[in-house]
Design an enzyme around this catalytic site. Structure first.
Site, PDB file in Angstrom:
ATOM      1  N   GLU A 177      11.602 -36.933 -46.505  1.00 39.79           N
ATOM      2  CA  GLU A 177      10.800 -36.578 -47.678  1.00 39.79           C
ATOM      3  C   GLU A 177      11.303 -37.161 -48.994  1.00 39.79           C
ATOM      4  OE1 GLU A 177       8.727 -32.479 -46.114  1.00 39.79           O
ATOM      5  OE2 GLU A 177      10.106 -32.340 -47.810  1.00 39.79           O
ATOM      6  N   GLU A 237       7.244 -32.263 -39.238  1.00 39.13           N
ATOM      7  CA  GLU A 237       7.296 -30.866 -39.698  1.00 39.13           C
ATOM      8  C   GLU A 237       5.878 -30.364 -39.889  1.00 39.13           C
ATOM      9  OE1 GLU A 237       9.648 -29.857 -43.168  1.00 39.13           O
ATOM     10  OE2 GLU A 237      11.243 -31.241 -42.573  1.00 39.13           O
TER      11      GLU A 237
END
Length: 470
Positions: A160, A375
């Site tokens: 991320e 995720e």
């Protein structure tokens, strides 16, 4: 009609070093910026988190028992290099060798991330990835790990990149807690993408066995009113900040004209300029076709409206629904009053957004090779039923089911999606919510560190065995 997933599909669970391990200053681990930031600003710390540092054999035994055949793990950079560079910490190295051996013993494939929000404090204090020296130190650390851990077959450079810059310099909820500094946001994104590209090229040139990729959080952005040009533009600009800028760097090896026009507009309104060199572009270009996979983290979508005021963001950290505000000068504002369910933390539950994002990658970046959903999950104030030693988390099951259904649709429509990792394997510490917001398949009593399978764990087990989304 019941949808099915491919026979070779990975049914994984995700973790991260700082959110799971605990042992923040054990066996020679160096400090990270979060240690100080939490001590100074919050009522919780990452000690002991889920005590994964000591209890990983329990979690991996549970994984095997419940059909979880892949696990996302991150290496804590400061366990290997306490200062980010220089002297190696042998106890940290030994720990990860033991952890990966246990994964293989339990037939759970480790997908290993090199950086998950936890730059060593020494480097973070010196500017983190805004300082180009950190790029060099990261690449050295990556090379050390590629050589030291040949038992790892799936590597991820960063987790991320978008939310790191966003959290550090836009929302201000990650250390160093700076708000609304778009120059730093984009420069951080860019420099980390250069670090990613260098590490990927090094991995391929070094002939290391296995695969390498990157994990991007890709929240889908929609105009609140598709017929209003201001709303459409706000969605485009928000998409550039969070998605398009880093996807372009990953797969185009440059930033498209539309992307740079958006960036320049945002910087012209807010001040600041981007430092990108010809060498940077050469590095990005050399790696653009070398990524073996893209990890997509997806939790929510956002609806954008035009906005011409000053920047103001209120982050909902308490789980009191309706506590969020998000408006950015020169960009737009998020509209929360839409006919879409949302979590207590104001995250919009919209599975169609995941389908749209996957198909956008397939269409706009055809060299993506393959995708893992690295995720996805539901943060919830789980209610532990003492008499049954479990949690009836039907809302989580429903959330995951809905998202797996659109993944099956995307596969049918030509997307090469190879696996799904629920966030999270067991309950872990949350960066900006502490211990109340739970995501795990396994309930963790943070006082005793006992694990208890939730209803969702039994559902996930049947899913992994049958491949049928029921």
């Amino acid at each position: 009609m019941t949808k099915t997933l491919p026979e070779d599909f990975i049914f994984g669970g995700a973790t991260a070093a700082y959110q799971a391990e605990g042992a923040t200053n054990t066996d020679g681990k160096g400090r990270v910026a979060w240690d100080t930031y939490l001590e100074e600003n919050y009522w919780y710390t990452a000690e002991p988190a889920s005590d994964f540092y000591n209890r990983y054999p329990v979690d991996l035994e549970l994984s095997e028992k419940f059909g979880v055949n892949g696990i996302r793990i991150s290496i804590a950079w400061s366990r290997i290099f306490p200062n980010g560079y220089g002297e190696v910490n042998p106890k940290g190295v030994e720990y990860y060798h033991k952890l990966f051996a246990e994964c293989h013993k339990r037939h759970v494939e480790p997908f290993v991330t090199l950086h998950h929000f936890d730059t060593p404090e020494v480097l973070h204090k010196d500017g983190d990835f805004l300082n180009r020296k950190t790029i060099d130190y990261f690449v050295d650390y990556a090379e050390y790990c590629f050589k030291e851990f040949p038992e790892v077959k799936y590597w991820t450079t960063f987790n991320e990149i978008g939310p790191i810059g966003d959290g550090q310099y836009l929302v201000g909820k990650f250390p160093p807690g700076i708000k609304y500094d778009f120059e730093k946001v984009f420069q951080s994104h860019h420099n980390m993408m250069v670090a990613h590209a260098r590490a990927v090229k090094l991995f391929k040139d070094g002939g290391y066995q296995g695969e390498i990729g990157v994990v991007h959080a890709l929240p889908t952005k929609y105009p609140f009113d598709p017929s209003n040009p201001e709303d459409v533009r706000a969605a485009e600009l928000e998409d550039i900040i969070h998605n398009k800028f880093i996807l372009d760097a990953t797969y185009l090896g440059e930033y498209s004209r539309e992307t740079m026009e958006g960036v320049q507009h945002i910087l012209s309104v807010n001040g600041g300029k981007l430092n990108i060199t010809d060498e940077d572009y050469a590095i990005l270009d050399a790696a653009k076709d070398l990524n073996d996979f893209l990890g997509i983290n997806y939790y929510m979508s956002d609806w954008m409206r035009g906005y011409d005021g000053e920047s103001e963001i209120t982050h909902n950290a308490t789980g009191d629904k309706g506590g969020s505000k998000y408006q950015l000068k020169g960009v737009g504002q998020r509209e929360f009053d839409v006919d879409v369910p949302r979590t207590d933390w104001d995250w919009m539950i919209y599975p169609q957004g995941l389908y749209d994002q996957i198909m956008r990658v397939v269409k706009d970046y055809p060299n993506y090779h393959k995708i893992y959903i690295t995720e996805n999950g539901l943060g919830y104030k789980d209610e532990f039923i003492e008499s049954e030693k479990t949690v009836h988390d039907d809302a989580r099951i429903d959330y995951v089911r809905q998202h797996l259904n659109v993944i099956a649709d995307a596969i049918k429509d030509g997307a090469n999606v190879k696996g799904y990792f629920i966030w999270s394997l067991m309950d872990v510490f949350s960066w900006s919510n502490g211990y109340e917001k739970r995501y795990g398949l396994f309930y963790v009593d943070f006082e005793t560190q006992e694990r208890y399978p939730k209803k969702s764990a039994y559902w996930y087990k049947e899913l992994a065995e049958t491949k049928e989304i029921k």
